[in-house]
Motif scaffolding. Structure first.
Motif, PDB file in Angstrom:
ATOM      1  N   TRP A 161       0.839  -1.081  -0.146  1.00  0.00           N
ATOM      2  CA  TRP A 161      -0.125  -0.019  -0.054  1.00  0.00           C
ATOM      3  C   TRP A 161       1.004   1.246  -0.003  1.00  0.00           C
ATOM      4  O   TRP A 161       1.929   1.132   0.693  1.00  0.00           O
ATOM      5  CB  TRP A 161      -0.842   0.090   1.180  1.00  0.00           C
ATOM      6  CG  TRP A 161      -1.733  -1.122   1.358  1.00  0.00           C
ATOM      7  CD1 TRP A 161      -1.525  -2.287   1.691  1.00  0.00           C
ATOM      8  CD2 TRP A 161      -3.224  -1.131   1.122  1.00  0.00           C
ATOM      9  NE1 TRP A 161      -2.691  -3.170   1.587  1.00  0.00           N
ATOM     10  CE2 TRP A 161      -3.842  -2.311   1.497  1.00  0.00           C
ATOM     11  CE3 TRP A 161      -4.173   0.043   1.206  1.00  0.00           C
ATOM     12  CZ2 TRP A 161      -5.134  -2.583   1.368  1.00  0.00           C
ATOM     13  CZ3 TRP A 161      -5.565  -0.201   1.031  1.00  0.00           C
ATOM     14  CH2 TRP A 161      -6.166  -1.642   1.252  1.00  0.00           C
ATOM     15  N   GLN A 163      -0.732  14.035   5.145  1.00  0.00           N
ATOM     16  CA  GLN A 163      -0.851  15.433   5.523  1.00  0.00           C
ATOM     17  C   GLN A 163      -0.206  16.004   6.807  1.00  0.00           C
ATOM     18  O   GLN A 163      -0.376  15.509   7.754  1.00  0.00           O
ATOM     19  CB  GLN A 163      -2.311  15.829   5.604  1.00  0.00           C
ATOM     20  CG  GLN A 163      -2.743  17.258   5.628  1.00  0.00           C
ATOM     21  CD  GLN A 163      -4.038  17.466   6.022  1.00  0.00           C
ATOM     22  OE1 GLN A 163      -4.673  17.172   6.829  1.00  0.00           O
ATOM     23  NE2 GLN A 163      -4.563  18.571   5.098  1.00  0.00           N
ATOM     24  N   HIS A 182      -1.688  16.148   0.810  1.00  0.00           N
ATOM     25  CA  HIS A 182      -1.129  14.924   1.308  1.00  0.00           C
ATOM     26  C   HIS A 182      -0.197  14.564   0.475  1.00  0.00           C
ATOM     27  O   HIS A 182      -0.441  14.601  -0.934  1.00  0.00           O
ATOM     28  CB  HIS A 182      -2.484  13.921   1.321  1.00  0.00           C
ATOM     29  CG  HIS A 182      -3.408  13.737   2.415  1.00  0.00           C
ATOM     30  ND1 HIS A 182      -4.433  14.831   2.255  1.00  0.00           N
ATOM     31  CD2 HIS A 182      -3.677  12.982   3.290  1.00  0.00           C
ATOM     32  CE1 HIS A 182      -5.151  14.772   3.258  1.00  0.00           C
ATOM     33  NE2 HIS A 182      -4.692  13.667   3.882  1.00  0.00           N
ATOM     34  N   HIS A 230       3.385  12.044  -0.585  1.00  0.00           N
ATOM     35  CA  HIS A 230       3.797  10.398  -0.485  1.00  0.00           C
ATOM     36  C   HIS A 230       4.779  10.319   0.590  1.00  0.00           C
ATOM     37  O   HIS A 230       5.703  11.216   0.432  1.00  0.00           O
ATOM     38  CB  HIS A 230       4.130   9.896  -2.013  1.00  0.00           C
ATOM     39  CG  HIS A 230       4.458   8.479  -1.759  1.00  0.00           C
ATOM     40  ND1 HIS A 230       5.908   8.090  -2.194  1.00  0.00           N
ATOM     41  CD2 HIS A 230       3.572   7.634  -1.707  1.00  0.00           C
ATOM     42  CE1 HIS A 230       5.897   6.853  -2.215  1.00  0.00           C
ATOM     43  NE2 HIS A 230       4.542   6.489  -1.841  1.00  0.00           N
ATOM     44  N   SER A 284      -7.298  -2.449   4.205  1.00  0.00           N
ATOM     45  CA  SER A 284      -7.262  -0.974   4.378  1.00  0.00           C
ATOM     46  C   SER A 284      -7.038  -0.483   5.966  1.00  0.00           C
ATOM     47  O   SER A 284      -6.346   0.373   6.297  1.00  0.00           O
ATOM     48  CB  SER A 284      -8.217  -0.045   3.834  1.00  0.00           C
ATOM     49  OG  SER A 284      -9.510  -0.478   4.421  1.00  0.00           O
ATOM     50  N   LEU A 339      -4.143   1.506   7.291  1.00  0.00           N
ATOM     51  CA  LEU A 339      -3.866   2.587   7.923  1.00  0.00           C
ATOM     52  C   LEU A 339      -3.319   2.537   9.269  1.00  0.00           C
ATOM     53  O   LEU A 339      -2.339   3.511   9.905  1.00  0.00           O
ATOM     54  CB  LEU A 339      -5.276   3.155   8.375  1.00  0.00           C
ATOM     55  CG  LEU A 339      -6.219   4.279   7.313  1.00  0.00           C
ATOM     56  CD1 LEU A 339      -7.589   4.443   7.944  1.00  0.00           C
ATOM     57  CD2 LEU A 339      -5.329   5.427   7.411  1.00  0.00           C
ATOM     58  N   SER A 369      -3.236  13.614   9.267  1.00  0.00           N
ATOM     59  CA  SER A 369      -4.208  12.848   8.353  1.00  0.00           C
ATOM     60  C   SER A 369      -3.486  11.788   7.458  1.00  0.00           C
ATOM     61  O   SER A 369      -2.470  12.195   6.910  1.00  0.00           O
ATOM     62  CB  SER A 369      -5.142  13.711   7.517  1.00  0.00           C
ATOM     63  OG  SER A 369      -5.806  13.078   6.530  1.00  0.00           O
ATOM     64  N   ILE A 370      -3.956  10.457   7.369  1.00  0.00           N
ATOM     65  CA  ILE A 370      -3.282   9.605   6.417  1.00  0.00           C
ATOM     66  C   ILE A 370      -4.202   9.092   5.345  1.00  0.00           C
ATOM     67  O   ILE A 370      -5.607   8.797   5.641  1.00  0.00           O
ATOM     68  CB  ILE A 370      -2.651   8.436   7.276  1.00  0.00           C
ATOM     69  CG1 ILE A 370      -2.068   8.878   8.278  1.00  0.00           C
ATOM     70  CG2 ILE A 370      -2.159   7.272   6.281  1.00  0.00           C
ATOM     71  CD1 ILE A 370      -1.615   7.769   9.392  1.00  0.00           C
ATOM     72  N   TRP A 371      -3.717   8.853   4.169  1.00  0.00           N
ATOM     73  CA  TRP A 371      -4.469   7.976   3.117  1.00  0.00           C
ATOM     74  C   TRP A 371      -3.857   7.043   2.866  1.00  0.00           C
ATOM     75  O   TRP A 371      -2.098   7.012   2.719  1.00  0.00           O
ATOM     76  CB  TRP A 371      -4.586   9.123   1.865  1.00  0.00           C
ATOM     77  CG  TRP A 371      -5.454  10.069   1.757  1.00  0.00           C
ATOM     78  CD1 TRP A 371      -6.254  10.380   2.473  1.00  0.00           C
ATOM     79  CD2 TRP A 371      -5.408  11.240   0.749  1.00  0.00           C
ATOM     80  NE1 TRP A 371      -6.713  11.821   2.190  1.00  0.00           N
ATOM     81  CE2 TRP A 371      -6.246  12.200   1.146  1.00  0.00           C
ATOM     82  CE3 TRP A 371      -4.534  11.468  -0.309  1.00  0.00           C
ATOM     83  CZ2 TRP A 371      -6.628  13.259   0.420  1.00  0.00           C
ATOM     84  CZ3 TRP A 371      -4.750  12.457  -1.281  1.00  0.00           C
ATOM     85  CH2 TRP A 371      -5.845  13.382  -0.968  1.00  0.00           C
ATOM     86  N   VAL A 372      -4.164   5.880   2.500  1.00  0.00           N
ATOM     87  CA  VAL A 372      -3.546   4.744   2.069  1.00  0.00           C
ATOM     88  C   VAL A 372      -4.364   4.198   0.706  1.00  0.00           C
ATOM     89  O   VAL A 372      -5.595   4.287   0.798  1.00  0.00           O
ATOM     90  CB  VAL A 372      -3.364   3.459   2.950  1.00  0.00           C
ATOM     91  CG1 VAL A 372      -2.436   3.842   4.273  1.00  0.00           C
ATOM     92  CG2 VAL A 372      -4.916   3.123   3.772  1.00  0.00           C
ATOM     93  N   VAL A 373      -3.578   3.616  -0.139  1.00  0.00           N
ATOM     94  CA  VAL A 373      -4.120   3.170  -1.344  1.00  0.00           C
ATOM     95  C   VAL A 373      -3.263   2.046  -1.784  1.00  0.00           C
ATOM     96  O   VAL A 373      -2.081   2.017  -1.730  1.00  0.00           O
ATOM     97  CB  VAL A 373      -4.116   4.469  -2.568  1.00  0.00           C
ATOM     98  CG1 VAL A 373      -2.979   4.897  -2.835  1.00  0.00           C
ATOM     99  CG2 VAL A 373      -4.749   3.837  -3.759  1.00  0.00           C
TER     100      VAL A 373
END
Ligand SMILES: [Fe+2]
Ligand SMILES: [Fe+2]
Lengths: 308, 94
Positions: free
Chosen positions: B8, B13, B20, B22, B31, B35, B50-54
């Protein structure tokens, strides 16, 4: 894409001191060199948790225990940053771990020495992390972008590691005679292996040639070692520790310290698997890895069931 | 069969209101775990709000070889920049 084209765009970027990124074309040998170096670096961070982990339950105070836990957690994090960096070059995590377990990939030799007393925890943080910092600071300018960025992140965390180690040594040197002797004994045992961390002398360093041309390596082994010695001697003197090298003296003309002969015989012996803890480190890693297999399996099964 | 789980990508942020960016990647089975791992690995020192995972395989990246084709044309369009225009002397707040 033909090879001359690969070479020219790659070389152009290097000439302009631009970073090489994962999707850029790069010579196979560059890729291989990086995979070897970065995976070895990652393994070192992870194996390095063992000598220190050995002291978590025996830390002399709650404060010391919290600090040591945080430090070791960082090292685990460093290992993970670096594994994911290596993965951008096309090797999988499974392959890297397999290479570690079969001995195809190495880790830093320093972690084949035992942490015998609490003072060793001080010596490791101060000297071993100190040496690692000197090396990693220079790698912040390495040519492979993801590796350089991982180094920036790691360097930010390392100075706490070195300071907590130095604090342990400082406190012991302010303590009883036994505590002072314990600190000096740890210094005596960790000094030379720390110098060996920078690798063989430039005159016989087998991997350096291309590493410089490709700007993976920015400073030579001897330059980095010298920098470490010059920084550390004063720190030792400040708290009353003696560097265990009778040939160590300030060289006015060169404006740096001269040091005694490094025992490369010992270095080779330990690298080749005959150090005090080589077997123990690998046996432990393999055991924990295998014992954790069911957790990964269960997590994968759970994710699969939930996806339906 | 042993597995190291899926890869992932992690985006963090740094502070409220910023984008956000990388940060790196993690391995995880879903997911939620991604996280959690991203939080443990990349934000131990207040690095994020804040965190995004993809999943990494959902990311499509442009090819370095296409960089010229993609980005060079914009350098010709100087009229997209305010400095291209001559403002008569005396005009204010423009
Ligand atoms: Fe580290
Ligand atoms: Fe460290």
């Amino acid at each position: 894409m033909n090879t001359t084209e690969t070479k020219s765009s790659f070389q152009d970027k290097l000439d302009q001191d631009l970073c090489i990124e994962p999707k850029d074309t790069m010579p196979d040998e560059y890729r291989k060199h990086l995979i070897r170096q970065i995976s070895q670096h990652a393994h070192s961070e992870v194996i390095g948790m063992q000598p220190e982990g050995n002291w978590i339950t025996r830390a002399p105070s709650l404060r010391a225990k919290q600090i040591l836990l945080a430090k070791i957690q960082d090292e685990g994090g460093h290992g993970l940053y670096l594994y994911s960096t290596a993965e951008t070059l096309g090797i999988s995590r499974e392959e890297m771990i397999e290479q570690l377990h079969t001995g195809k990939a190495k880790y830093s030799n320093i972690f084949n020495y035992p942490a015998l007393t609490w003072a060793d925890i001080g010596a490791i943080g101060w000297l071993v992390d100190g040496a690692a910092i000197v090396n990693q600071v220079s790698l912040q300018k390495t040519s492979y972008g993801p590796y350089a960025r991982a180094m920036v992140r790691i360097c930010k965390e390392e100075s706490f590691h070195q300071r907590q180690g130095y604090e342990i040594m400082t406190n012991m040197m302010k303590g009883t005679k036994e505590q002072q002797e314990m600190a000096q004994d740890a210094m005596n045992r960790w000094w030379w292996p720390s110098l060996m961390m920078f690798g063989p002398h430039d005159s016989d360093s087998p991997h350096s040639g291309n590493a410089f041309v490709w700007k993976i390596k920015r400073k030579s082994n001897d330059e980095l070692r010298q920098r470490f010695i010059d920084k550390t001697v004063q720190q030792a003197e400040t708290i009353g520790l003696t560097i265990p090298d009778s040939d160590l003296k300030w060289n006015e003309t060169k404006n740096c310290y001269d040091h005694g002969e490094i025992n490369w015989e010992e270095f080779r012996r330990v690298v080749n698997g005959n150090g005090p803890c080589n077997k123990q480190r690998m046996t432990h890693h393999i055991k924990v890895h295998n014992e954790g297999a069911w957790v990964r399996e269960a997590a994968a099964a759970y994710a699969k069931a939930n996806a339906k | 069969m042993d597995t190291q789980l899926d890869l992932w990508e992690v985006f963090i942020q740094k502070k409220d209101g910023s984008e956000h960016a990388h940060a790196g990647s993690v391995h995880a089975s879903d997911s939620k775990m991604a996280l959690q791992n991203a939080r443990d690995i990349y934000t131990r020192r207040n690095e994020g709000t804040s965190i995004w995972v993809v999943p990494s395989n959902y990311i499509t990246a442009s090819n370095p070889e296409d960089a010229q084709m993609l980005f060079d044309p914009s350098t010709e369009k100087v009229y997209r920049h305010p400095t291209f225009y001559v403002v008569p002397a005396g005009a204010k707040q423009i």
